[in-house]
Design a protein around this motif. Structure first.
Motif, PDB file in Angstrom:
ATOM      1  N   ARG A   1       0.803  -1.210   0.000  1.00  0.00           N
ATOM      2  CA  ARG A   1       0.000   0.000   0.000  1.00  0.00           C
ATOM      3  C   ARG A   1       0.840   1.266   0.000  1.00  0.00           C
ATOM      4  O   ARG A   1       0.423   2.300  -0.484  1.00  0.00           O
ATOM      5  CB  ARG A   1      -0.824   0.002   1.285  1.00  0.00           C
ATOM      6  N   ARG A   2       1.992   1.171   0.609  1.00  0.00           N
ATOM      7  CA  ARG A   2       2.844   2.364   0.686  1.00  0.00           C
ATOM      8  C   ARG A   2       3.641   2.597  -0.579  1.00  0.00           C
ATOM      9  O   ARG A   2       4.298   3.619  -0.722  1.00  0.00           O
ATOM     10  CB  ARG A   2       3.813   2.219   1.856  1.00  0.00           C
ATOM     11  N   ILE A   3       3.637   1.633  -1.487  1.00  0.00           N
ATOM     12  CA  ILE A   3       4.518   1.792  -2.645  1.00  0.00           C
ATOM     13  C   ILE A   3       3.785   1.716  -3.973  1.00  0.00           C
ATOM     14  O   ILE A   3       4.409   1.587  -5.014  1.00  0.00           O
ATOM     15  CB  ILE A   3       5.655   0.746  -2.635  1.00  0.00           C
ATOM     16  N   TYR A   4       2.461   1.810  -3.960  1.00  0.00           N
ATOM     17  CA  TYR A   4       1.747   1.777  -5.239  1.00  0.00           C
ATOM     18  C   TYR A   4       2.138   2.949  -6.121  1.00  0.00           C
ATOM     19  O   TYR A   4       2.059   2.870  -7.336  1.00  0.00           O
ATOM     20  CB  TYR A   4       0.230   1.781  -5.026  1.00  0.00           C
ATOM     21  N   GLN A   5       2.577   4.059  -5.508  1.00  0.00           N
ATOM     22  CA  GLN A   5       2.935   5.230  -6.308  1.00  0.00           C
ATOM     23  C   GLN A   5       4.383   5.182  -6.783  1.00  0.00           C
ATOM     24  O   GLN A   5       4.786   5.981  -7.607  1.00  0.00           O
ATOM     25  CB  GLN A   5       2.717   6.520  -5.500  1.00  0.00           C
ATOM     26  N   ALA A   6       5.147   4.259  -6.233  1.00  0.00           N
ATOM     27  CA  ALA A   6       6.574   4.204  -6.600  1.00  0.00           C
ATOM     28  C   ALA A   6       6.728   3.620  -7.998  1.00  0.00           C
ATOM     29  O   ALA A   6       5.834   2.942  -8.493  1.00  0.00           O
ATOM     30  CB  ALA A   6       7.321   3.345  -5.577  1.00  0.00           C
ATOM     31  N   PRO A   7       7.864   3.892  -8.652  1.00  0.00           N
ATOM     32  CA  PRO A   7       8.083   3.320  -9.975  1.00  0.00           C
ATOM     33  C   PRO A   7       8.085   1.792  -9.919  1.00  0.00           C
ATOM     34  O   PRO A   7       8.468   1.205  -8.901  1.00  0.00           O
ATOM     35  CB  PRO A   7       9.470   3.839 -10.364  1.00  0.00           C
ATOM     36  N   GLU A   8       7.669   1.213 -11.031  1.00  0.00           N
ATOM     37  CA  GLU A   8       7.550  -0.238 -11.155  1.00  0.00           C
ATOM     38  C   GLU A   8       8.707  -1.033 -10.567  1.00  0.00           C
ATOM     39  O   GLU A   8       8.522  -1.982  -9.823  1.00  0.00           O
ATOM     40  CB  GLU A   8       7.517  -0.565 -12.642  1.00  0.00           C
TER      41      GLU A   8
END
Ligand SMILES: Nc1ncnc2c1ncn2[C@@H]1O[C@H](COP(=O)(O)OP(=O)(O)OP(=O)(O)O)[C@@H](O)[C@H]1O
Ligand SMILES: [Mg+2]
Lengths: 233, 630
Positions: B90-97
């Motif tokens: 949930r904390r990294i859905y916005q991070a690059p692939e």
């Protein structure tokens, strides 16, 4: 029912909205007008939480909605019909409707697929057709129907007439008036003064992320200077 | 002969079922969350281990004990999946692939050590399934009934999944979210709940696949990575997001495996990956897949341009180089080994960065070229009797040739598909080294690859390695800021426009691929002489991930990033290995934390920080975190 004040929004580092503000009453149809790239869609996305506003207040029926997630905002009773329609192309008409289905809401018309098919008879004839296999006009009807399945009190309609044949545009105007007669508030973004004039009570004009004019449709029609400055191409 | 074919077909079908379950979960999770879950093999392994424990506890001979154990294992892993999603993803859905991928690889490391801690290093042999202990004789060969049961499980699960996705509201939501998750949210669907449930469901499917293997094969600590690479193959061959495609591909791969053992026992893995390559060339998005629609890359910060280093950074670089040159006069002898290794990995990381940063091609399998360089050197010494210097010169060409061949396929794809294909090719290289015992020595590797007498002291070899690595890194840097580098970046940023102005984008990417492979080969060759031996593990998945970690830790945006990243990563790993037996767990947890805290890498974060301080007017926050930025 909706009050916006000092709304600021960014795409990455690009500052798009510089303090947009206007308000809407219950059962009102307000036209948000302006040229291409003026910030109409961005305003709607910011209200919906899709482009999180960085500053400003948005109050919907007493709830502050800045900072909430899109799904929470939708559940408060705001329906959003995007400009690009975004029909689920692999889902059938019925499935598209069922995705958006929400429980009955106090103080808002309650929609079922059957009621929607009365409003959009075309859709009723293609219940099992995948969204991807529909014409642009049919898709536009489907997105509106889909949003109504959430039983909203306020609908944000982004350029509903864009790219549609004149006959369909007329149908669209009737649909919007029908929604108004159900007691829904509608914010439509529009570039076409004629279309806006046929459905809206008031208009507000946005240019470069700032509101430049707010008034009744008649006032706008009378004010040639404003129209020349902000609307003509 | 006919009966043999028949028996192998049944074998293939039986092994396809578990593969299908795992791949299907992977595919659904990717469809909705856009996360390539490296840890999916770990869920499979956990499913098998938990089933082992539960079945043994509940009573393996008892029908309820066995099947109850299998089901409960799947449910527990599903719950674990939900926790992982809530706490980490949930904390990294916005991070690059790629950062997401790294975080899930961090999970792989953590689960490996957790499993080691709980179940120990020995293989666990499960009981046979009650009711399916006998054999049937089919066309003259004895066939375990459990295999027949598994064959039936596949289509039944396919039917159940079809029903779930076509006929239930949850399934409809999942399909809608696979296409446009943002819109699903705007229509009032709680995305968080949907994502969590999808992740838990996928994890449960993988665990079920693992638990069902219990009567078939021993549970061990290597199940995770061997399964994940096969599942990648299945998902890519079948088409990301397609359940039917996953089934077809699983059957195809299962049968190829079974027949491969019959026909080419030495190169079954190669056969599998060759099939994958062929399918991808004919249908780049898999048997049942479709070209991903635009929004697949819509999230995550846009990559800033790659700028030449400022004067200050150049000064820092020079100072660092001076420190490295003078180090031998100051530090103790054993530190030279560490510094040599660091220099070699800095080159490895820089070569990967060359592909990923300016090239925009993320590789999951860069270790292949490192390993081929190492094997090139070793083979040159062992079989051609070359001395060190010629061997060092020869080795990178082996890597470069592999880059030439593999690259031809890879540049035809992009994004996740490209990355998965690079992984597949790396597995081919690994399998060749592992299975071609006559030439490569297989698992035992090739020993006795020592430097020439004049370079055999730690000090001389350090300077030799440092000189070669610095020269190679500088050469890569020159290429990045030469017209070729600009063309490469033009192809990365807007392939269509670059084509339109006459740049042969694919050819440019292909050349970049070859250059990167060649440079990695240099690092590998130096490493072979440094260690005195080569092993297939040099090309295994974890080494490729090490490379990714170094690059991403440092940040793709700068040329110095991967070097900093290599130093940070190697330093961290070395300390951890010294400090604890469970260093994998700590390393994995650190990776996860780093991704959550520094989604732009170390250097990227430092640059952003510096930039923010420099700007006079308060800058708008880059991402959707108003409170943090203010
Ligand atoms: N995803 C995006 N990323 C960056 N900039 C964007 C993005 N979407 C819109 N913009 C920019 O934001 C500004 C406002 O765009 P917006 O879509 O709100 O305009 P609009 O009034 O809806 O125009 P139109 O009538 O063309 O739909 C434009 O300058 C546009 O270029
Ligand atoms: Mg617009």
């Amino acid at each position: 029912m909706l009050e916006i004040e000092g709304l600021n929004a960014y795409y990455g580092r690009a500052h798009i909205l510089h303090g947009v503000g206007f308000s809407m009453g219950r059962g009102e149809v307000l036209a948000l007008m302006g040229r291409n790239g003026a910030g109409k869609s961005t305003t709607m996305k910011a209200v919906m939480g899709l482009v999180p506003p960085q500053a400003g207040r948005v109050i919907f029926e007493g709830h502050t909605i800045v900072g909430r997630e899109p799904f929470e905002i939708a559940r408060l009773g705001i329906g959003y019909v995007p400009e690009e329609r975004r029909v689920f192309s692999e889902l059938s008409v019925m499935e598209n409707l069922s995705v958006a289905q929400r429980p009955k809401r106090e103080g808002a018309p309650h929609w079922t697929p059957e009621r929607l098919f009365q409003l959009f008879p075309n859709l009723g004839r293609m219940r099992d057709r995948p969204g991807g296999a529909m014409s642009g006009g049919e898709q536009q009807m489907l997105t509106i129907a889909r949003t109504l399945m959430g039983n909203p009190k306020l609908v944000l309609l982004d350029e509903p007439s864009e790219g549609l044949a004149p006959v369909i545009v007329e149908e669209m105007a009737k649909t919007i008036l029908a929604l108004k007669s159900e007691g829904l508030s509608v914010l439509i973004s529009e570039q076409n003064l004629h279309f806006a004039g046929s459905v809206a009570d008031r208009a507000t004009i946005i240019e470069k992320g700032l509101i430049r004019f707010t008034g009744t449709m008649d006032e706008l029609k009378a004010d040639e200077a404003v129209r020349a400055q902000y609307l003509s191409v | 002969m006919i009966d043999l074919i028949f028996a192998q077909t049944l074998n293939g079908l039986a092994s396809a079922s578990s593969l299908f379950l795992v791949a299907c979960g992977l595919s659904i999770i990717f469809g909705v969350t856009r996360i390539v879950n490296f840890a999916h093999g770990s869920f499979y392994m956990l499913g098998a281990y938990l089933a082992f424990t539960l079945v043994t506890r509940f009573g393996p001979a008892d029908v309820f004990g066995f099947w109850g154990g299998v089901l409960v294992a799947a449910l527990i892993v599903a719950a674990l999946g939900a926790i992982v999603e809530i706490v980490i993803l949930r904390r990294i859905y916005q991070a690059p692939e790629l950062f997401q991928l790294l975080a899930t690889f961090g999970l792989v490391l953590m689960v490996q050590d957790i499993a080691l801690g709980i179940w120990g290093p020995e293989d666990k042999l499960g009981p046979r399934a009650p009711g399916f202990k006998s054999f049937v004789v089919l066309m003259g060969s004895r066939f375990p009934t459990y295999e027949l049961f598994l064959i039936v499980v596949g289509p039944i699960m396919l039917g159940l999944l079809w029903f779930l996705f076509q006929k239930t509201r949850w399934g409809t939501l999942v399909r809608a979210a696979t296409q446009d998750r943002e819109m699903v949210g705007a229509l009032g669907v709680n995305q968080r709940l949907l994502f969590t449930s999808v992740f838990a469901f996928g994890a449960g499917l993988a665990a079920l696949g693992g638990a069902l293997q219990l009567p078939r094969e021993a549970v061990n600590l290597h199940m995770d990575l061997s399964m994940i690479s096969e599942a990648f193959v299945v998902v890519v061959v079948g088409g990301l997001g397609s359940v039917t495609g996953a089934y077809l591909a699983a059957v195809l791969i299962g049968i190829i495996h079974a027949f491969g053992i019959l026909v080419f026992p030495k190169i079954t893995l190669v056969l599998v990956f060759l099939v994958m390559a062929v399918v991808l060339v004919i249908k780049p998005y898999g048997l049942m897949g479709e070209r991903p629609v635009g929004s697949a890359h819509a999230h995550g910060p846009v990559e800033p341009l790659l700028l030449p280093a400022s004067f200050n950074i150049k000064l820092i670089g020079l100072a660092a180089l001076a420190v490295l040159l003078l180090a031998p006069f100051v530090v103790a002898d054993h530190w030279l080994l560490t510094l040599t290794e660091l220099s070699i990995f800095a080159l490895f990381a820089a070569s990967l960065h060359f592909m990923m940063g300016p090239g925009g091609m993320a590789s999951f399998g860069h270790a292949a070229y490192f390993g081929l360089g190492a094997y090139g050197a070793a083979l040159a010494v062992k079989w051609l009797g070359m001395p060190m210097l010629p061997a060092l010169a020869f080795a990178p060409f082996l890597a470069g040739i592999a880059g030439f061949v593999f690259g031809w396929f890879c540049v035809r794809l992009s994004g996740v598909y490209l990355a998965m294909l690079t992984l597949a090719f790396a597995q081919i290289a690994w399998a060749t080294a592992f299975q071609w015992v006559d030439v490569t020595g297989g698992d035992n590797g090739i020993l006795g690859i020592w430097p020439a007498p004049w370079a055999s002291s730690k000090l001389v070899y350090y300077y030799l390695a440092l000189a070669i690595c610095v020269a190679a890194i500088l050469a890569l840097r020159v290429v990045i800021f030469a017209p070729f580098g600009y063309a490469l970046r033009a192809g990365r940023d807007s392939p269509l426009r670059a084509e339109a102005i006459g740049l042969p984008v694919m050819r440019i990417q292909w050349i970049a691929f070859i250059i990167a492979a060649f440079a990695a080969g240099i690092a590998g060759a130096l490493f072979a002489f440094f260690k005195g031996s080569v092993f297939p593990t040099y090309m295994a998945i974890p080494r490729s991930v090490d490379g990714l970690l170094m690059v991403l830790l440092g940040g793709v945006q700068t040329v110095s990033g991967p070097i900093v990243g290599a130093f940070a990563f190697m330093g961290l790993q070395e300390q951890l290995v010294k400090a604890t037996m469970y260093w994998r767990f700590v390393l994995g947890a650190s990776i996860v934390l780093l991704v959550i805290l520094f989604p732009r890498g170390l250097v990227g974060t430092a640059l952003a920080f510096a930039e923010r301080r420099r700007e006079a007017e308060p800058a708008p926050p880059v991402t959707a975190a108003p409170e943090l930025a203010r």
